[in-house]
Design a protein around this motif. Structure first.
Motif, PDB file in Angstrom:
ATOM      1  N   GLU A   1      54.538  37.274  40.782  1.00 14.58           N
ATOM      2  CA  GLU A   1      54.826  37.235  39.336  1.00 14.58           C
ATOM      3  C   GLU A   1      55.996  38.140  38.952  1.00 14.58           C
ATOM      4  O   GLU A   1      56.751  37.836  38.023  1.00 14.58           O
ATOM      5  N   HIS A   2      56.165  39.258  39.667  1.00 12.83           N
ATOM      6  CA  HIS A   2      57.245  40.168  39.277  1.00 12.83           C
ATOM      7  C   HIS A   2      58.621  39.504  39.374  1.00 12.83           C
ATOM      8  O   HIS A   2      59.574  39.964  38.774  1.00 12.83           O
ATOM      9  N   ALA A   3      58.710  38.434  40.165  1.00  8.43           N
ATOM     10  CA  ALA A   3      60.003  37.767  40.340  1.00  8.43           C
ATOM     11  C   ALA A   3      60.390  36.938  39.119  1.00  8.43           C
ATOM     12  O   ALA A   3      61.567  36.652  38.913  1.00  8.43           O
ATOM     13  N   TYR A   4      59.410  36.529  38.316  1.00  9.84           N
ATOM     14  CA  TYR A   4      59.738  35.572  37.261  1.00  9.84           C
ATOM     15  C   TYR A   4      59.082  35.813  35.905  1.00  9.84           C
ATOM     16  O   TYR A   4      59.456  35.177  34.913  1.00  9.84           O
ATOM     17  N   PHE A   5      58.101  36.714  35.826  1.00 10.47           N
ATOM     18  CA  PHE A   5      57.321  36.800  34.585  1.00 10.47           C
ATOM     19  C   PHE A   5      58.178  37.214  33.391  1.00 10.47           C
ATOM     20  O   PHE A   5      57.986  36.713  32.278  1.00 10.47           O
ATOM     21  N   LEU A   6      59.143  38.097  33.607  1.00  5.87           N
ATOM     22  CA  LEU A   6      60.010  38.528  32.501  1.00  5.87           C
ATOM     23  C   LEU A   6      60.790  37.362  31.914  1.00  5.87           C
ATOM     24  O   LEU A   6      61.001  37.279  30.705  1.00  5.87           O
ATOM     25  N   ASP A   7      61.224  36.458  32.775  1.00  7.78           N
ATOM     26  CA  ASP A   7      62.076  35.353  32.317  1.00  7.78           C
ATOM     27  C   ASP A   7      61.295  34.094  31.969  1.00  7.78           C
ATOM     28  O   ASP A   7      61.715  33.322  31.112  1.00  7.78           O
ATOM     29  N   TYR A   8      60.186  33.866  32.646  1.00  5.58           N
ATOM     30  CA  TYR A   8      59.514  32.566  32.515  1.00  5.58           C
ATOM     31  C   TYR A   8      58.026  32.661  32.164  1.00  5.58           C
ATOM     32  O   TYR A   8      57.368  31.615  32.091  1.00  5.58           O
ATOM     33  N   GLY A   9      57.494  33.850  31.942  1.00  8.42           N
ATOM     34  CA  GLY A   9      56.057  33.932  31.718  1.00  8.42           C
ATOM     35  C   GLY A   9      55.310  33.368  32.909  1.00  8.42           C
ATOM     36  O   GLY A   9      55.583  33.757  34.051  1.00  8.42           O
ATOM     37  N   THR A  10      54.409  32.429  32.658  1.00  8.94           N
ATOM     38  CA  THR A  10      53.641  31.851  33.776  1.00  8.94           C
ATOM     39  C   THR A  10      54.276  30.577  34.329  1.00  8.94           C
ATOM     40  O   THR A  10      53.696  29.917  35.196  1.00  8.94           O
ATOM     41  N   ASP A  11      55.463  30.232  33.859  1.00 10.02           N
ATOM     42  CA  ASP A  11      56.099  28.977  34.287  1.00 10.02           C
ATOM     43  C   ASP A  11      56.857  29.173  35.602  1.00 10.02           C
ATOM     44  O   ASP A  11      58.082  29.230  35.643  1.00 10.02           O
ATOM     45  N   ARG A  12      56.078  29.254  36.666  1.00  6.51           N
ATOM     46  CA  ARG A  12      56.688  29.512  37.965  1.00  6.51           C
ATOM     47  C   ARG A  12      57.601  28.374  38.410  1.00  6.51           C
ATOM     48  O   ARG A  12      58.615  28.602  39.081  1.00  6.51           O
ATOM     49  N   ALA A  13      57.239  27.157  38.064  1.00  3.30           N
ATOM     50  CA  ALA A  13      58.034  26.003  38.515  1.00  3.30           C
ATOM     51  C   ALA A  13      59.482  26.095  38.017  1.00  3.30           C
ATOM     52  O   ALA A  13      60.426  25.797  38.770  1.00  3.30           O
ATOM     53  N   SER A  14      59.656  26.530  36.771  1.00  2.00           N
ATOM     54  CA  SER A  14      61.033  26.637  36.250  1.00  2.00           C
ATOM     55  C   SER A  14      61.802  27.748  36.953  1.00  2.00           C
ATOM     56  O   SER A  14      63.011  27.644  37.198  1.00  2.00           O
ATOM     57  N   TYR A  15      61.097  28.831  37.279  1.00  2.75           N
ATOM     58  CA  TYR A  15      61.746  29.905  38.052  1.00  2.75           C
ATOM     59  C   TYR A  15      62.190  29.389  39.423  1.00  2.75           C
ATOM     60  O   TYR A  15      63.295  29.710  39.886  1.00  2.75           O
ATOM     61  N   ILE A  16      61.338  28.601  40.069  1.00  2.00           N
ATOM     62  CA  ILE A  16      61.706  28.075  41.393  1.00  2.00           C
ATOM     63  C   ILE A  16      62.951  27.195  41.274  1.00  2.00           C
ATOM     64  O   ILE A  16      63.856  27.257  42.118  1.00  2.00           O
TER      65      ILE A  16
END
Ligand SMILES: [Fe+2]
Length: 207
Positions: free
Chosen positions: A168-183
């Motif tokens: 989560e630390h890789a994406y939570f700031l930018d995407y909340g729980t939307d991991r797919a968009s971070y990927i």
């Protein structure tokens, strides 16, 4: 008592390339917070190795012992260093499809770039910490492996060429729980030149 193996050099965190602060869809704020975690893995690796130098080998015990605690967490610290050094090093590019040796390997072992990307994305959604594209020297092919933490579940004699951090630390700031968009953003920032440099350096065979 300790062994010669417990003598070690302290290491320092690698600096981030300037391009890491200008990623597309992954903010500078997120990268700076992420870098602090990486610095923490480096510091703990040095600290643990320092403590091993004076560990009591005669009290070694599988349930709990100082030796066990230090060695288990050393693998977490070293995993955190290696995973993040790959991650930071191969971001900062323009994404898109690979060319050269990486393209050859991926097409050979996954069928197409799109199939590789879809499988790595799914593997990243199925993992709790990492997904890696690695070349297994025994099987002679690439595969997308899953990891839950910094030290689970590496495959012996496989060389990671892509490291997708899905903590989560890789994406939570930018995407909340939307991991797919971070990927998707991760793919958009991959630097294929770096990956091709590793393929050449490790002499991964492309035939
Ligand atoms: Fe991370």
């Amino acid at each position: 008592m300790s062994t010669l193996a417990y003598q070690f050099e302290e290491i320092t965190a690698r600096e981030l390339k300037p391009a890491l602060f200008e990623l597309d869809g992954i903010s500078r704020e997120a990268v700076e917070a992420h870098y602090k975690l990486y610095q923490g893995y480096v510091a703990k690796r040095n600290e643990i190795l320092g403590k091993l130098a004076s560990v009591d080998l005669s009290s070694a015990n599988q349930v709990y012992s100082e030796l066990r605690g230090l060695k288990v967490e050393l693998s977490f610290a070293i995993g955190g260093i290696k995973n993040h050094e790959i991650y930071f090093e191969h971001l900062g590019g323009d994404g898109g499809d690979p060319n050269g040796a990486a393209a050859t390997l991926i097409k050979r072992d996954f069928g197409s770039i799109a199939d590789w990307r879809a499988d790595l994305k799914a593997t990243g959604l199925a993992g709790r910490g990492w997904a890696w594209t690695a070349y297994d020297w025994d099987e002679g092919r690439l595969f997308n492996y899953i990891g839950d933490t910094q030290n689970t579940f590496p495959i012996w004699n496989a060389t990671p060429l892509v490291a997708l951090d899905v903590y989560e630390h890789a994406y939570f700031l930018d995407y909340g729980t939307d991991r797919a968009s971070y990927i998707d953003a991760f793919f958009g920032n991959l630097d294929w030149t770096t990956v091709n440099d590793w393929v050449a350096r490790y002499q991964v065979p492309t035939k």
